[in-house]
Scaffold this motif. Structure first.
Motif, PDB file in Angstrom:
ATOM      1  N   ARG A  82       0.848  -1.192   0.000  1.00  0.00           N
ATOM      2  CA  ARG A  82       0.000   0.000   0.000  1.00  0.00           C
ATOM      3  C   ARG A  82       0.880   1.238   0.000  1.00  0.00           C
ATOM      4  O   ARG A  82       2.079   1.178   0.280  1.00  0.00           O
ATOM      5  CB  ARG A  82      -0.940   0.015   1.204  1.00  0.00           C
ATOM      6  CG  ARG A  82      -0.262   0.021   2.563  1.00  0.00           C
ATOM      7  CD  ARG A  82      -1.268  -0.252   3.656  1.00  0.00           C
ATOM      8  NE  ARG A  82      -0.662  -0.298   4.979  1.00  0.00           N
ATOM      9  CZ  ARG A  82      -0.624   0.734   5.819  1.00  0.00           C
ATOM     10  NH1 ARG A  82      -1.157   1.886   5.459  1.00  0.00           N
ATOM     11  NH2 ARG A  82      -0.067   0.608   7.003  1.00  0.00           N
ATOM     12  N   GLY A 123       2.244   4.914   1.350  1.00  0.00           N
ATOM     13  CA  GLY A 123       2.510   5.435   2.686  1.00  0.00           C
ATOM     14  C   GLY A 123       3.987   5.629   2.932  1.00  0.00           C
ATOM     15  O   GLY A 123       4.820   5.544   2.015  1.00  0.00           O
ATOM     16  N   ARG A 172       8.327   8.391   1.738  1.00  0.00           N
ATOM     17  CA  ARG A 172       6.918   8.180   1.410  1.00  0.00           C
ATOM     18  C   ARG A 172       6.784   7.942  -0.094  1.00  0.00           C
ATOM     19  O   ARG A 172       7.397   8.632  -0.900  1.00  0.00           O
ATOM     20  CB  ARG A 172       6.067   9.376   1.813  1.00  0.00           C
ATOM     21  CG  ARG A 172       4.609   9.199   1.411  1.00  0.00           C
ATOM     22  CD  ARG A 172       3.667  10.285   1.867  1.00  0.00           C
ATOM     23  NE  ARG A 172       2.337  10.041   1.342  1.00  0.00           N
ATOM     24  CZ  ARG A 172       1.458   9.188   1.868  1.00  0.00           C
ATOM     25  NH1 ARG A 172       1.786   8.526   2.967  1.00  0.00           N
ATOM     26  NH2 ARG A 172       0.278   8.990   1.324  1.00  0.00           N
ATOM     27  N   SER A 218       0.203   5.261   6.905  1.00  0.00           N
ATOM     28  CA  SER A 218      -0.418   6.215   5.999  1.00  0.00           C
ATOM     29  C   SER A 218       0.062   7.646   6.259  1.00  0.00           C
ATOM     30  O   SER A 218       0.419   7.986   7.378  1.00  0.00           O
ATOM     31  CB  SER A 218      -1.930   6.157   6.153  1.00  0.00           C
ATOM     32  OG  SER A 218      -2.396   4.856   5.863  1.00  0.00           O
TER      33      SER A 218
END
Length: 399
Positions: free
Chosen positions: A326, A328, A358, A399
């Motif tokens: 994901r 993040g 990130r 996140s």
């Protein structure tokens, strides 16, 4: 003797492979790059010394002009996918050993590669090109098919599409990200993905073995795991070599990806006219027990390679990439630069992404967080060593 090495961004292949090898060969090195500061940071505290010079390395005229004003070259070399044609033209200009620039162009340009192999009667893959911004509605490919940038690398924007609606959608998305890119829409070649690693001096070519590759589920094509095989079946190797001969590939390292179909047919996916990357070349040197990087450089210095490289054939290996699942910030990861040698097994871990960085989720090789590989005499043992390392460590994204 002066080696001019052309590069874009720093890579492990250059920083940990070719530059230390050049130092061991006693070469003076000038790195030509358009990422000067990045290279200077990458070489801080290194075991080698080199000068780093700003250059528009994607323009062969600028490369030739700059070298002409400096030390006389003994070799002009690059391990970048994007710079093989420029490097070949510069080497030819100075009368040095180098790749045939036409072969380098055919390997890089996936549309030209398809046309050339078809014209040689070796393999006809249904393929069409889309100019930048061109609508795919006029195309009538057989589905499923592949869409990818004609000069792309690292599985970026390579996708499998099922029908014309999906084709139009995916092309539009890629064109938004790459407005200047020509795209290739081609037949999907089903089968087991494999590689063939070769090394030549322009006269003799050595087959070093290859890898079998596990990919992520479609529609993406992220390379997740590679396992070493000392030798593919001879008929398979002969098919791949015949296609490399037709393309003109002969000097230096070459990393060829092909699909092995159930009937034994080997069909090329792409030809990367350089050493295999993502630390697989470092692992390959360990597997074979040869000075791999020195041998590649010697070929570009015009030296004749030994008839027998003395490569080992009793080692097995596993190379696994830890991927982000994901988007993040990477907030936890193993300590960088881990290496262990025990019980006949070499285990190595190197990070790809720094803690604190990130990133979005790209669904490409840019999602790699770190790379773990192991080399030893038994496949089950090296598989177990890699699995144990991954299980004992954690990579955390917030996140």
């Amino acid at each position: 003797m002066r080696l001019y090495l052309l590069a874009l961004n720093p890579t492990d292949s250059v920083t940990r492979g070719f530059l230390p090898a050049a130092a061991r060969l006693g070469l003076d090195v000038t790195v030509l790059t358009d990422h000067v500061e990045a290279h200077q940071r990458a070489y801080t505290g290194a075991e080698f010394t080199c000068e780093v010079v700003e250059c528009d390395v994607q323009d062969f005229r600028e490369v030739i002009g700059l070298i002409s004003q400096r030390h006389t070259p003994a070799a002009v070399f690059s391990n970048s996918d994007h710079l093989q044609t420029q490097t070949a033209l510069a080497a030819e200009y100075f009368g040095l050993a180098g790749k045939d620039w036409k072969a380098a162009l055919r390997a890089k340009n996936k549309g030209e590669l398809r046309r050339h192999l078809a014209e040689c009667g070796l393999d006809a893959v249904e393929s069409a090109e889309l100019a930048p911004g061109q609508d795919p509605n006029g195309l009538t490919p057989s589905f499923p098919c592949i869409v990818k940038p004609r000069e792309g690398v690292a599985s970026e924007d390579v996708t499998l599409v099922a029908d014309s609606t999906e084709l139009a959608q995916r092309v539009k998305e890629i064109q938004q990200r790459r407005p200047d890119a020509t795209l290739v829409v081609e037949e999907f070649l089903a089968g087991e993905l494999c590689t063939l690693e070769t090394l030549g001096d322009g006269r003799t070519r050595h087959v070093l073995g290859g890898f079998r590759t596990r990919l992520s589920p479609p529609p993406d094509f992220i390379e997740e795991v590679l396992t070493f095989t000392p030798a593919h079946p001879r008929p398979v190797v002969d098919q791949v070599l015949a296609q490399l001969d037709a393309l003109g590939v002969g000097l230096g390292a070459c990393h060829t990806e092909f699909v092995l179909q159930p009937d034994g047919r080997a069909r090329i996916i792409e030809v990367n006219y350089r050493a295999i990357g993502d630390q697989c070349d470092l692992m390959l040197a360990e597997i074979l027990g040869i000075p791999y990087f020195e041998l590649v450089l010697r070929a570009h210095l015009g030296e004749e390679l030994p008839a027998d490289l003395g490569a080992r054939r009793d080692q097995r290996a596993r190379h696994e990439r830890v991927c982000a699942e994901r988007a993040g910030t990477l907030t936890a990861a193993p300590e960088p630069h881990y290496e262990r040698r025990a019980d006949g097994v070499t285990l190595s871990y190197r990070p790809v992404r720094e803690v604190g960085a990130r990133h979005e989720l790209y669904r490409t090789n840019r999602d790699y967080l770190g790379i773990v590989w192991a080399v030893g005499p038994d496949q089950d043992v090296v598989d177990g060593a890699v699995a144990a390392f991954i299980a004992a460590n954690r990579w955390e994204i917030t996140s």
